[in-house]
Scaffold this motif. Structure first.
Motif, PDB file in Angstrom:
ATOM      1  N   MET B 250       0.845  -1.196   0.000  1.00  0.00           N
ATOM      2  CA  MET B 250       0.000   0.000   0.000  1.00  0.00           C
ATOM      3  C   MET B 250       0.879   1.244   0.000  1.00  0.00           C
ATOM      4  N   GLU B 251       1.912   1.142   0.843  1.00  0.00           N
ATOM      5  CA  GLU B 251       2.754   2.324   0.994  1.00  0.00           C
ATOM      6  C   GLU B 251       4.103   1.874   1.511  1.00  0.00           C
ATOM      7  N   GLN B 252       5.153   2.590   1.116  1.00  0.00           N
ATOM      8  CA  GLN B 252       6.445   2.338   1.740  1.00  0.00           C
ATOM      9  C   GLN B 252       7.239   3.625   1.807  1.00  0.00           C
ATOM     10  N   GLY B 253       8.088   3.681   2.838  1.00  0.00           N
ATOM     11  CA  GLY B 253       8.874   4.891   3.021  1.00  0.00           C
ATOM     12  C   GLY B 253       9.670   4.785   4.295  1.00  0.00           C
ATOM     13  N   SER B 254      10.365   5.860   4.626  1.00  0.00           N
ATOM     14  CA  SER B 254      11.156   5.843   5.845  1.00  0.00           C
ATOM     15  C   SER B 254      10.204   5.760   7.028  1.00  0.00           C
ATOM     16  N   VAL B 255      10.716   5.230   8.123  1.00  0.00           N
ATOM     17  CA  VAL B 255       9.843   4.999   9.275  1.00  0.00           C
ATOM     18  C   VAL B 255       9.222   6.306   9.750  1.00  0.00           C
ATOM     19  N   ALA B 256       9.955   7.404   9.665  1.00  0.00           N
ATOM     20  CA  ALA B 256       9.426   8.697  10.106  1.00  0.00           C
ATOM     21  C   ALA B 256       8.266   9.112   9.210  1.00  0.00           C
ATOM     22  N   ASP B 257       8.460   8.948   7.917  1.00  0.00           N
ATOM     23  CA  ASP B 257       7.393   9.332   6.992  1.00  0.00           C
ATOM     24  C   ASP B 257       6.141   8.507   7.215  1.00  0.00           C
ATOM     25  N   ILE B 258       6.333   7.197   7.349  1.00  0.00           N
ATOM     26  CA  ILE B 258       5.178   6.314   7.493  1.00  0.00           C
ATOM     27  C   ILE B 258       4.399   6.644   8.765  1.00  0.00           C
ATOM     28  N   PHE B 259       5.118   6.908   9.841  1.00  0.00           N
ATOM     29  CA  PHE B 259       4.420   7.126  11.106  1.00  0.00           C
ATOM     30  C   PHE B 259       3.977   8.577  11.300  1.00  0.00           C
ATOM     31  N   HIS B 260       4.696   9.524  10.671  1.00  0.00           N
ATOM     32  CA  HIS B 260       4.330  10.921  10.913  1.00  0.00           C
ATOM     33  C   HIS B 260       3.658  11.581   9.726  1.00  0.00           C
ATOM     34  N   ALA B 261       3.870  11.033   8.536  1.00  0.00           N
ATOM     35  CA  ALA B 261       3.197  11.615   7.378  1.00  0.00           C
ATOM     36  C   ALA B 261       2.681  10.516   6.468  1.00  0.00           C
ATOM     37  N   PRO B 262       1.832   9.647   7.005  1.00  0.00           N
ATOM     38  CA  PRO B 262       1.332   8.560   6.165  1.00  0.00           C
ATOM     39  C   PRO B 262       0.463   9.124   5.057  1.00  0.00           C
ATOM     40  N   LYS B 263       0.565   8.538   3.882  1.00  0.00           N
ATOM     41  CA  LYS B 263      -0.184   9.064   2.744  1.00  0.00           C
ATOM     42  C   LYS B 263      -1.381   8.168   2.412  1.00  0.00           C
ATOM     43  N   HIS B 264      -1.147   6.868   2.409  1.00  0.00           N
ATOM     44  CA  HIS B 264      -2.204   5.959   1.992  1.00  0.00           C
ATOM     45  C   HIS B 264      -3.320   5.910   3.040  1.00  0.00           C
ATOM     46  N   PRO B 265      -4.581   5.952   2.604  1.00  0.00           N
ATOM     47  CA  PRO B 265      -5.684   5.920   3.574  1.00  0.00           C
ATOM     48  C   PRO B 265      -5.601   4.720   4.523  1.00  0.00           C
ATOM     49  N   TYR B 266      -5.098   3.582   4.007  1.00  0.00           N
ATOM     50  CA  TYR B 266      -5.006   2.402   4.873  1.00  0.00           C
ATOM     51  C   TYR B 266      -4.003   2.652   6.000  1.00  0.00           C
ATOM     52  N   THR B 267      -2.834   3.137   5.658  1.00  0.00           N
ATOM     53  CA  THR B 267      -1.814   3.400   6.674  1.00  0.00           C
ATOM     54  C   THR B 267      -2.341   4.397   7.708  1.00  0.00           C
ATOM     55  N   ARG B 268      -2.972   5.444   7.179  1.00  0.00           N
ATOM     56  CA  ARG B 268      -3.473   6.476   8.097  1.00  0.00           C
ATOM     57  C   ARG B 268      -4.513   5.900   9.045  1.00  0.00           C
ATOM     58  N   ALA B 269      -5.461   5.143   8.492  1.00  0.00           N
ATOM     59  CA  ALA B 269      -6.525   4.587   9.324  1.00  0.00           C
ATOM     60  C   ALA B 269      -5.958   3.591  10.329  1.00  0.00           C
ATOM     61  N   LEU B 270      -5.010   2.778   9.875  1.00  0.00           N
ATOM     62  CA  LEU B 270      -4.418   1.756  10.746  1.00  0.00           C
ATOM     63  C   LEU B 270      -3.738   2.416  11.934  1.00  0.00           C
ATOM     64  N   LEU B 271      -2.955   3.463  11.660  1.00  0.00           N
ATOM     65  CA  LEU B 271      -2.225   4.140  12.729  1.00  0.00           C
ATOM     66  C   LEU B 271      -3.183   4.764  13.735  1.00  0.00           C
ATOM     67  N   LYS B 272      -4.286   5.300  13.214  1.00  0.00           N
ATOM     68  CA  LYS B 272      -5.224   5.951  14.131  1.00  0.00           C
ATOM     69  C   LYS B 272      -5.986   4.930  14.963  1.00  0.00           C
ATOM     70  N   SER B 273      -6.205   3.758  14.395  1.00  0.00           N
ATOM     71  CA  SER B 273      -7.096   2.812  15.073  1.00  0.00           C
ATOM     72  C   SER B 273      -6.390   1.962  16.129  1.00  0.00           C
ATOM     73  N   ILE B 274      -5.072   1.972  16.183  1.00  0.00           N
ATOM     74  CA  ILE B 274      -4.453   1.087  17.188  1.00  0.00           C
ATOM     75  C   ILE B 274      -4.540   1.705  18.578  1.00  0.00           C
ATOM     76  N   PRO B 275      -4.908   0.900  19.562  1.00  0.00           N
ATOM     77  CA  PRO B 275      -4.939   1.403  20.932  1.00  0.00           C
ATOM     78  C   PRO B 275      -3.512   1.720  21.361  1.00  0.00           C
ATOM     79  N   SER B 276      -3.329   2.808  22.050  1.00  0.00           N
ATOM     80  CA  SER B 276      -1.963   3.112  22.472  1.00  0.00           C
ATOM     81  C   SER B 276      -1.961   3.526  23.935  1.00  0.00           C
ATOM     82  N   LEU B 277      -0.773   3.548  24.498  1.00  0.00           N
ATOM     83  CA  LEU B 277      -0.634   3.924  25.905  1.00  0.00           C
ATOM     84  C   LEU B 277      -0.800   5.424  26.098  1.00  0.00           C
ATOM     85  N   HIS B 278      -0.775   6.174  24.992  1.00  0.00           N
ATOM     86  CA  HIS B 278      -0.753   7.629  25.120  1.00  0.00           C
ATOM     87  C   HIS B 278      -2.100   8.256  24.834  1.00  0.00           C
ATOM     88  N   VAL B 279      -3.135   7.690  25.378  1.00  0.00           N
ATOM     89  CA  VAL B 279      -4.460   8.269  25.162  1.00  0.00           C
ATOM     90  C   VAL B 279      -5.158   8.417  26.499  1.00  0.00           C
TER      91      VAL B 279
END
Lengths: 375, 345, 339, 329
Positions: B250-279
Motif C-alpha cells: 500500500m505504501e512504503q517509506g522511511s519509518v518517520a514518513d510512514i508514522f508521521h506523514a502517512p499518505k495511503h488511507p489504509y496506513t493512516r486509518a491503521l495508525l489511528k485505530s491502534i490502541p496506544s498507551l498515550h491516550v
C-alpha cells in the motif's frame, strides 16, 4: 462510471455455503472423492443383496446334487447376434472312464437363454411375504436348463446363490459387530472421558488389558468354546459379540479422547455458562461434534470385523454350516487340489476383498470429509 | 548509496487451490540496503510471510512464485535472481542459511524436539563451513560445539555450556528465541529475515529480544527484513517500512514518513485505530470499517477500496493503482495521489 | 468521589487456585502450581476492572474461577445477585449455580472456537435464552435479531452458520450471546487479542458503547496494556499468581508504584519512531509458579531489590486513595508511567 | 530411562497373572471337558470305555477337583516350567511346543523385518512425492494389501504355484529336513522356505505401515521446524531423513507394540493354510479337541509374546524420544 452491482453468481454461492449445515458440508466434501463415492454405491448394492438374497439367487443355495459337482462358470453373454438377449452356453458332462470324475465342457450347439424376473424356487421376501420371483433365470423353468453364474461346488450347489446368501451373513455380521462395538465404545468411552475420575481409570485399565490380549487366539478360543449344538442364529449372535468384545476398545479410546478434547472447547464452556444441563451439553454440543468422526471410524472398523469373521469361519470356528458366510464358502477352497480343479471356488475371496476395499475407501473419504471446519 | 543487498521486484506468489487462485503476493517491490532494517508490516493474510518464504525459495506447494525478480547481491558481484535458481538446487542452498538466514515465528515449534538445540546449530555451522571460513581445516564436531557455546554467550544465554545440550522444550520461550537467533547468526549471514520473532513471546521478554536484535544488528551491520503485524515493534525496529494489505504494497517509506506523514488511507486509518498507551482512558477509537476480505473473495480494483473512506467511485473500484512516489523517499499505491493515472482510461 | 458510592457487584477475597503436579505411575503429588495465590479485589457496579499480566500470571485462572468454570482451592467470591442476595460463588454446587449463570457471562478470546460450528447463529445466540426458559421460538427469533442489531450485525444473518463470518464478526456474535441474558457481570477474557489490528478497535468501541447503553460491569482480562488502558476504569496488575498493584487507570498509568508495573509499561513498544522504548528492558524471566523465589516474587528481576525484598514477602497494602501495591519500597521509588 | 524400563518390568507379572486367569477361564468355558470329547470320539469310532476307566482318568488328570484347585495346580506347573501333558498326544506339552515356538518367532520376525524394510522407504517416497505416479501406484497396492485377508493371499499363491508350476509351497522345510535335527543345512533350508510365508504374513502390515508412514511424514513436513531446517540450506533428502522422518517414525515405533504380537498370533491362520509347523495349528487342534492344558499353555505363550512385543516397543520409544526418556514420569 459508477460502481457496478456486485457480481451475482459468487454471492449466491457464498450464501449457499453460509447456511449449509455440517452434514451438508460433509456431503459436499465427500462427494469430491470419486472413488469413495463409487465405493459407497458398491456397498449400497451389496446391502441391497443383503436385504433380498433370494430374489438375487438363481437356485436354492442348499439344494445339493452330487451329479452336478464342479460345473464351471458359465459366461453370461448379453447379446445374441445384434439383439439384446442374454444367454449362457449350455454345459454338458461326460464321465471320465479312468478317474470316474465328471468332466464338464461347453455344448457349443446349444444356447441357454437367460431372462429377467423369472419364477423359480419359492422363498419368503424379507422373511415374511411368500414369493418366487427371481432376478435372473433360464427361460425354461422345468429344471432341465440351469444357470451357473459362478459354477458349482463339490456337492453340486450353485455357487452364485450361495455367495449371495454368504454375503447376507458376512455383511450383516460386520455391521452388527461394529454397531455393538460402537454402543459399547461410546458408552464406556463417554463415561471415561466426560466424568473422568475412578471410572476413567478403571475403563482405561480395562482397555489396556483388552488391547494387550493376543486377539486372534483369544477369538479362536472363545469361538471354540461355543457349544456344538447351538443353532446358527445363536452362533451368529455369539460370534458378533465375540468380535465386538475385543473391537470396542479402539472406539472407546477415540470417544474418550474426543470427550476430553471437547471438554476444553470454548463453545462447550459457553453452553455450560449459559446454564445448559449436562444432558443438553452432551446431546446438543458434544455428540454432534464427534458423530461424523465416529461414523468414519466405525466404517473403517467394519472391514476388520469382516476379515475376522471370514478367517474364523474359514478355520471352522466361526459361522458353521449349514449357515453360509464368505468364510464358510472359502472352506471349500481349503484343499489346493480342489482349487486347482475348480478355481471358481476362490471367487468368494474376491468379494471379501472388494467389500473390504469399498469399506476402506468410503471410510477414508468420510474421515477426510468429517471435519469440514478444519483448515 | 551502496547497491541494495536484496531487491524484490514485482514479486508474485500464487496459491493454486481447488477453489480458485489465491494471489498471496501480488506485485510486491522493495529494496534492502546493507545494514538497513526494513520492516514489513501488515495484518493477517497480507502476504508478508509468503514474501519471506519466496525470498528463501521455500514456498510450499500449492504456492508458486509466478512472476517478478528477487535480486540478491553479494559484495560487488553482479546480483543473482533467486527466482531463477532451482529451489532445491545447490546454489540456492548455499545462499539459504549462509547468506540469508531466518528467525522464525514460533521458537517452540521451530526446533526439532528430538534433537538438542546445539546439534541443530552445529549442523548449520558445519553445513556452510566453507562459506564463512573459506580456508583452514575441516571443522570438527568439538570445535563446532565450542563455537555454538560462544554464540550462545553472545546472544545472552546464561550457562551456555549446559544449554547447548538441552532440548528446545526444556528452554523457556525467551531462551528458545535467543538460541534461534544464535543459529541464524551462526554463518554470519548478509541478510536476516525475522518473521514475527516476538509475536509468541510476552512483552517483557519481547523487549529483551528486540534489544538483543538491535544490538547485534548494530555490531554486525547485518541487513534485516523484519516482518510483524505490530506497529509498535516496527516503529522501534525498522528504518524503512513497507505496509502490505492483501498481497499488495500500500505504501512504503522511511519509518518517520510512514508514522508521521502517512499518505495511503489504509496506513493512516491503521495508525489511528491502534490502541496506544498515550491516550485518555475510555475514549472511542477511530476505526476502519468492515473486515479483511477472504483471500478468495478479493475485491476488484484497489483491494482496500471497500473499506476506504476516500475511495473514488468508478476508479478505485475498477483499477488497481500502481506503487508510485508521493514524496522524496515515499511511495504509495493510491489514486488520490495520482489523479493523472486515475484519469487515463 | 461518587465511585465509592456505587455498591460493589463482586468481591473476591483471598482467592487461591493451585494445580497439583503429579508424577510417576502412582500419580503421587510432588508439588503444586499456585496459579492464583491470594487474590482479592472488588468490582463495582457499572465499572470495568482490567486484569493485566503476562502469560502464566494467573489472570485467566482468576477469571475462570469467578465464572466457576473451575472450582477455586480456597477463598470467597461474593456476588450481589439481581434479587439483592449476596452469594459466595465459590461454595455453590452445579445445580445452585444454574439460576445465577444468566447474570454472569463471558466473552471468549478465540472467535473461532467459542461458537458451536454445527449450530446456526440463531441457535448459538439463542441458546442461553432457550435454556433459561424462553421456549417460544418466535420470541427468541425477535430477541436474537435485536441482539445482532445491537452488536452491529445484520439480522438476516440469523440462519447462517459461524463459518460464514470473519473473526471480527464472530466476536460480535459472541458478544451478542454473552448479552442475551442481560447479565450483570461480563467477564471478557482477551476479547481482542486474536483479532486483526484493524478490527480490534471496532470491538473495543462496541464494548465501550454497550457498557454505557446497558450499564454493564466488566472484568476485562488482557495482556495488552494499551488495550486495557482503553477500556478500564481501574486496573489490577498480576505477577506470578498475585496482584502486585491495583489502582484507577489514570493513577496506575501516570504514577505506577510497583517496579513491575512500570517495567511492563516501558516494555510496550511505542508506535512512534521518535519515542524510543524498551531500552531498559527487564532482565531475567518470569518466576516459576511451582517454585517461586523467597521474599518478593519479583525481586530477582527488580532493579531496586534490597535485602528485605529477598527475605520478606510483601503484602498488598494501600498507598493513597484506592491505590494498592505489593512492594516494600513503594513509597521511596519514583517510577515513571506511560503518560 | 532405567526407572522407566523397571516400572514396565514390574508390571509384567501382574499382567501375566491377569492373563493366566482369563486364559484359564476361556479354556474351561466349553461344557464338558477333554474326556467327554475323548469318549465321544471313541464312541464314534465304535470302541467304548467303562465308567470306572473314565473316573480313573478324570482323577488322574485332576479333572474332578474344583476349578480354582485346577488353576493353581496348572500355574504351579507352568511356573516350574512344566507345561503339563497333552491329553491328546500323551506327550509333554513343552516338547510339543518347543521347536514350534522357535519357528513361530522366526517367522514373525522375518515378516516384521520385511514389513519395515519395504514400508518405511515406500512411505517416505510417497510423502516426498505426493500425487506422483509411483505414489498413486503405491496407494492402490496399499489399499489392496490391506483388503486381502492373509489366508486368501496364501491360498491364491499356493493355487498359482500348484496349478501353473506344479509346486507345493507349504511347510517351512524340504521333505528331507522336516524331521531332521537342527544343523546348518537345516537352517539354510529354513531360510529358503521361510520368506514366502513371511511375505504373505507381512503384506497387510506393510500396506498399513506404508500408509501410516506417508500420512505421518506429510503431517510432519508442514511443521515449522522443517521450514527452519530448510532455511538452513540442508539438502532435501538429508533434511527429510534427519528431521521429519525421524519424528514420523516415533509413533510407528509404538505400533510395534501391537504389530509384533499381531504377527505372532496372525501367523496362526497362515500357518494352518500353508501347513507350517508352528504353534498355530497346534492351538487350533487343541481347541477343537478341548486339550485344555495344551491350549492354555499356547494361549499363555501368545500372551507372553504380546506383552514382550509391547515392552520392546515401549523401551524403543523411550530410547528414541527424549521427551519420554527425560520426563522422570
Amino acid at each position: 462510471m459508477t460502481a457496478g452491482p456486485p457480481v451475482v453468481a459468487p454471492e449466491t454461492a457464498e450464501d449457499r455455503v453460509s447456511v449449509a449445515s455440517n452434514w451438508r458440508l460433509v456431503w459436499w466434501r465427500f462427494r469430491k472423492h470419486r472413488l469413495a463415492l463409487l465405493s459407497a454405491f458398491v456397498l449400497l448394492a451389496l446391502y441391497g443383496v443383503v436385504l433380498f438374497p433370494d430374489f438375487v439367487s438363481t437356485q436354492d443355495p442348499e439344494a445339493t446334487d452330487a451329479r452336478l459337482a464342479f460345473i464351471p462358470v458359465q459366461r453370461l453373454h448379453l447379446f445374441d447376434g445384434a439383439r439384446l438377449s442374454p444367454w449362457v452356453p449350455a454345459v454338458a458332462g461326460k464321465r471320465n472312464p479312468t478317474t470316474l470324475r465328471m468332466e464338464w465342457g461347453v455344448d457349443g450347439s446349444r444356447k441357454t437363454p437367460v431372462r429377467f424376473f423369472v419364477t423359480g424356487y419359492s422363498y419368503r421376501l424379507l422373511g415374511i411375504v411368500p414369493a418366487h420371483l427371481h432376478l435372473l433365470g433360464t427361460a425354461a423353468p422345468d429344471g432341465r436348463e440351469r444357470l451357473y453364474l459362478l459354477g458349482t461346488d463339490r456337492l453340486g450347489r450353485d455357487q452364485w446363490s450361495r455367495l449371495v446368501h454368504g454375503t447376507r451373513t458376512s455383511m450383516t455380521i460386520g455391521l452388527a459387530a461394529v454397531t455393538f462395538s460402537v454402543v459399547l465404545g461410546v458408552m464406556l468411552g463417554g463415561i471415561s472421558g466426560y466424568f473422568g475420575g475412578v471410572a476413567d481409570v478403571v475403563i482405561q485399565r480395562l482397555i489396556e488389558l483388552l488391547q494387550s490380549l493376543p486377539t486372534i487366539p483369544i477369538w479362536l478360543a472363545l469361538s471354540a468354546a461355543l457349544p456344538r449344538d447351538w443353532s446358527p442364529q445363536q452362533v451368529f449372535l455369539a460370534i458378533t459379540v465375540i468380535l465386538s468384545l475385543v473391537g470396542w476398545t479402539t472406539l472407546g479410546r477415540e470417544v474418550r479422547g474426543r470427550f476430553l478434547a471437547l471438554r476444553e472447547e470454548d463453545f462447550v464452556l459457553a453452553a455450560e455458562l449459559a446454564g445448559a444441563s449436562r444432558r443438553r451439553i452432551i446431546v446438543r454440543h458434544m455428540v454432534p461434534t464427534f458423530l461424523s468422526h465416529i461414523i468414519a471410524t466405525s466404517t473403517l472398523a467394519i472391514p476388520a470385523m469382516i476379515i475376522s469373521e471370514t478367517s474364523l469361519s474359514f478355520l471352522g470356528l466361526g459361522i458353521r454350516p449349514p449357515a453360509i458366510s464368505w468364510g464358510v464358502l472359502l472352506q471349500e477352497a481349503q484343499n489346493i487340489q480342489t482349487v486347482a480343479l475348480a478355481p471358481w471356488l476362490l471367487v468368494p475371496g474376491l468379494i471379501v476383498i472388494l467389500s473390504v476395499l469399498a469399506f476402506n475407501l468410503v471410510g477414508d473419504g468420510l474421515r477426510d470429509a468429517a471435519d469440514p471446519y478444519s483448515q | 548509496m551502496t547497491p541494495p543487498v536484496l531487491e524484490v521486484k514485482d514479486l508474485r506468489v500464487h496459491f493454486l487451490l481447488d477453489e480458485g487462485v489465491v494471489r498471496a503476493v501480488d506485485g510486491v517491490s522493495f529494496a534492502v540496503h546493507p545494514g538497513q532494517v526494513v520492516g514489513i508490516v501488515g495484518e493477517s493474510g497480507c502476504g508478508k510471510t509468503v514474501t519471506m518464504k519466496a525470498i528463501l525459495q521455500i514456498v510450499e506447494p500449492p504456492g508458486r512464485v509466478v512472476g517478478g525478480q528477487i535480486l540478491f547481491r553479494k559484495d560487488s558481484a553482479p546480483p543473482v535472481d533467486l527466482t531463477r535458481l532451482s529451489p532445491k538446487g545447490a546454489a540456492m542452498r548455499a545462499i539459504r542459511g549462509a547468506e540469508i538466514a531466518l528467525i522464525p515465528q514460533e521458537p517452540m515449534a521451530a526446533f526439532s524436539p528430538v534433537h538438542t538445540v546445539g546439534d541443530q546449530i552445529i549442523e548449520a555451522l558445519r553445513l556452510h563451513e566453507r562459506q564463512w571460513r573459506p580456508t583452514g581445516p575441516r571443522l570438527s564436531r568439538h570445535e563446532a560445539r565450542e563455537m555454538t557455546v560462544d554464540l550462545f554467550r553472545s546472544v545472552g544465554i546464561s550457562m551456555p555450556d549446559q544449554r547447548v545440550d538441552a532440548y528446545s522444550w526444556q528452554l523457556s520461550g525467551g531462551l528458545r528465541q535467543r538460541a534461534m537467533i544464535a543459529m541464524a547468526l551462526s554463518c554470519k549471514p548478509r541478510l536476516l529475515i525475522a518473521d514475527e520473532p516476538t509475536t509468541a513471546i510476552d512483552v517483557t521478554t519481547q523487549a529483551q529480544i528486540l534489544n538483543l536484535l538491535r544490538d547485534l544488528q548494530r555490531r554486525h551491520g547485518t541487513a534485516i527484513v523484519f516482518i510483524t503485524h505490530d506497529l509498535g515493534v516496527i516503529a522501534q525496529m525498522a528504518r524503512y517500512v513497507v505496509v502490505m494489505y492483501l498481497g499488495r504494497v500500500m505504501e512504503q517509506g522511511s519509518v518517520a514518513d510512514i508514522f508521521h506523514a502517512p499518505k495511503h488511507p489504509y496506513t493512516r486509518a491503521l495508525l489511528k485505530s491502534i490502541p496506544s498507551l498515550h491516550v485518555i482512558p475510555r475514549t472511542l477509537l477511530p476505526t476502519i470499517a468492515g473486515s479483511i476480505p477472504h483471500p478468495l473473495g478479493r475485491p476488484h480494483g484497489c483491494p482496500f477500496h471497500p473499506r476506504c473512506p476516500d475511495a473514488i467511485p468508478g476508479v478505485c473500484t475498477e483499477r488497481v493503482p500502481a506503487l508510485r512516489p508521493v514524496g522524496p523517499q515515499q511511495l504509495a499505491s493510491c489514486f488520490l495521489y495520482h489523479r493523472d493515472e486515475a484519469a487515463e482510461r | 468521589m461518587s465511585e465509592t458510592a456505587t455498591p460493589w457487584l463482586l468481591e473476591v477475597r483471598h482467592l487461591r487456585k493451585s494445580f497439583p503436579i503429579r508424577r510417576g505411575f502412582s500419580r503421587r503429588l510432588v508439588g503444586e502450581v499456585r496459579a492464583v495465590d491470594d487474590v482479592s479485589f472488588t468490582i463495582r457496579e457499572g465499572e470495568t476492572l482490567g486484569l493485566v499480566g503476562e502469560s502464566g500470571c494467573g489472570k485467566t485462572t482468576t477469571a475462570r474461577c469467578i465464572l466457576r468454570a473451575m472450582t477455586p482451592t480456597s477463598g470467597e467470591m461474593l456476588f450481589r445477585a439481581a434479587d439483592g442476595r449476596i452469594v459466595d460463588l465459590s461454595l455453590l454446587s452445579r445445580a445452585e449455580l444454574r439460576p445465577l449463570r444468566p447474570q454472569i457471562q463471558m466473552i471468549f478470546q478465540d472467535p473461532f472456537g467459542s461458537l458451536n460450528p454445527r449450530m446456526t447463529i440463531f441457535d448459538n445466540v439463542g441458546e442461553p435464552l432457550l435454556v433459561n426458559g424462553l421456549r417460544n421460538r418466535r420470541a427468541r427469533l425477535e430477541r436474537v435479531a435485536a441482539l445482532l442489531e445491537l452488536t452491529g450485525l445484520r439480522a438476516e444473518y440469523l440462519h447462517r452458520f459461524p463459518h460464514a463470518f470473519s473473526g471480527g464478526q464472530r466476536q460480535r456474535i459472541g458478544i451478542a450471546r454473552a448479552l442475551a441474558t442481560e447479565p450483570r457481570l461480563v467477564v471478557a477474557d482477551e476479547p481482542v487479542s486474536a483479532l486483526d489490528v484493524s478490527v480490534q478497535a471496532q470491538v473495543l468501541n462496541l464494548l465501550l458503547e454497550l457498557q454505557t447503553r446497558l450499564s454493564l460491569t466488566f472484568l476485562f482480562v488482557a495482556h495488552d496494556l494499551s488495550v486495557v488502558k482503553h477500556i478500564s476504569d481501574r486496573v489490577a496488575v498480576m505477577y506470578v499468581g498475585q496482584i502486585v498493584e491495583l489502582a484507577t487507570t489514570e493513577a496506575i498509568f501516570r504514577h505506577p508504584r510497583h517496579p513491575y508495573t512500570a517495567a511492563l509499561m516501558r516494555a510496550v513498544p511505542a508506535p512512534d519512531p521518535h519515542t524510543p522504548s524498551g531500552d531498559a528492558a527487564l532482565a531475567g524471566e518470569v518466576a516459576n509458579p511451582a517454585n517461586p523465589p523467597p521474599g518478593c516474587y519479583f525481586h530477582p528481576r527488580c532493579p531496586f531489590t534490597t535485602e528485605v525484598c529477598r527475605t520478606e514477602r510483601p503484602f498488598l497494602r494501600a498507598i493513597g486513595a484506592g491505590h494498592l501495591v505489593r512492594c516494600h519500597r513503594a513509597e521511596e521509588l519514583a517510577l515513571t508511567g506511560a503518560c | 530411562m532405567a526407572r522407566y524400563v523397571l516400572k514396565r518390568l514390574v508390571l509384567l507379572p501382574v499382567l501375566l497373572f491377569l492373563f493366566s486367569v482369563t486364559v484359564f477361564a476361556i479354556v474351561q468355558a466349553p461344557p464338558g471337558d477333554f474326556l467327554t470329547t475323548y469318549v465321544a470320539t471313541l464312541a464314534s469310532s465304535g470302541s467304548s470305555i467303562s465308567a470306572e476307566q473314565i473316573e480313573a482318568l478324570r482323577r488322574e488328570y485332576g479333572l474332578d477337583r474344583p476349578i480354582w484347585v485346577q488353576y493353581i495346580r496348572w500355574m504351579q506347573n507352568v511356573l516350574t516350567g512344566n507345561l503339563g501333558l497333552s491329553l491328546e498326544y500323551q506327550r509333554p506339552n513343552a516338547e510339543l511346543i518347543g521347536e514350534r515356538l522357535v519357528l513361530t518367532v522366526v517367522l514373525a520376525l522375518f515378516a516384521f523385518a520385511i514389513t519395515w524394510i519395504v514400508a518405511i522407504p515406500a512411505g517416505i517416497y510417497s510423502a516426498m512425492h505426493p500425487r506422483s505416479a509411483l505414489d498413486y501406484l503405491l496407494t492402490v497396492l496399499n489399499y489392496i494389501g490391506v483388503a486381502t485377508p492373509n489366508f486368501m493371499l496364501a491360498l491364491v499363491l499356493m493355487w498359482g504355484a500348484f496349478a501353473y508350476f506344479g509346486l507345493s509351497i507349504t511347510g517351512l522345510f524340504s521333505p528331507d529336513y522336516v524331521e531332521a535335527p537342527w544343523s546348518a543345512a537345516r537352517g539354510v533350508d529354513l531360510l529358503k522356505h521361510v520368506w514366502l510365508p513371511a511375505v504373505v504374513l507381512g503384506v497387510a502390515g506393510t500396506a498399513r505401515l506404508t500408509r501410516v508412514m506417508r500420512a505421518n511424514l506429510l503431517d510432519e513436513l508442514n511443521k515449522p521446524y522443517v521450514t527452519t531446517a530448510r532455511a538452513k540450506g540442508l539438502p532435501e533428502w538429508r533434511l527429510v531423513l534427519r528431521y521429519p522422518a525421524r519424528l514420523a517414525l516415533n509413533p510407528l515405533v509404538s505400533t510395534i507394540g501391537w504389530y509384533l504380537p499381531l504377527l505372532f498370533s496372525g501367523s496362526l491362520i497362515v500357518a494352518t493354510v500353508m501347513n507350517l509347523p508352528n504353534i498355530g495349528p497346534l492351538l487350533l487342534r487343541a481347541l477343537i479337541n478341548q486339550d485344555m492344558y495344551l491350549a492354555g499353555s499356547i494361549l499363555l505363550i501368545y500372551c507372553f509374546l504380546t506383552i514382550l512385543g509391547t515392552l520392546i516397543s515401549d523401551i524403543l520409544l523411550a530410547w528414541l524420544d527424549p521427551r519420554i526418556r527425560l520426563d522422570e514420569g
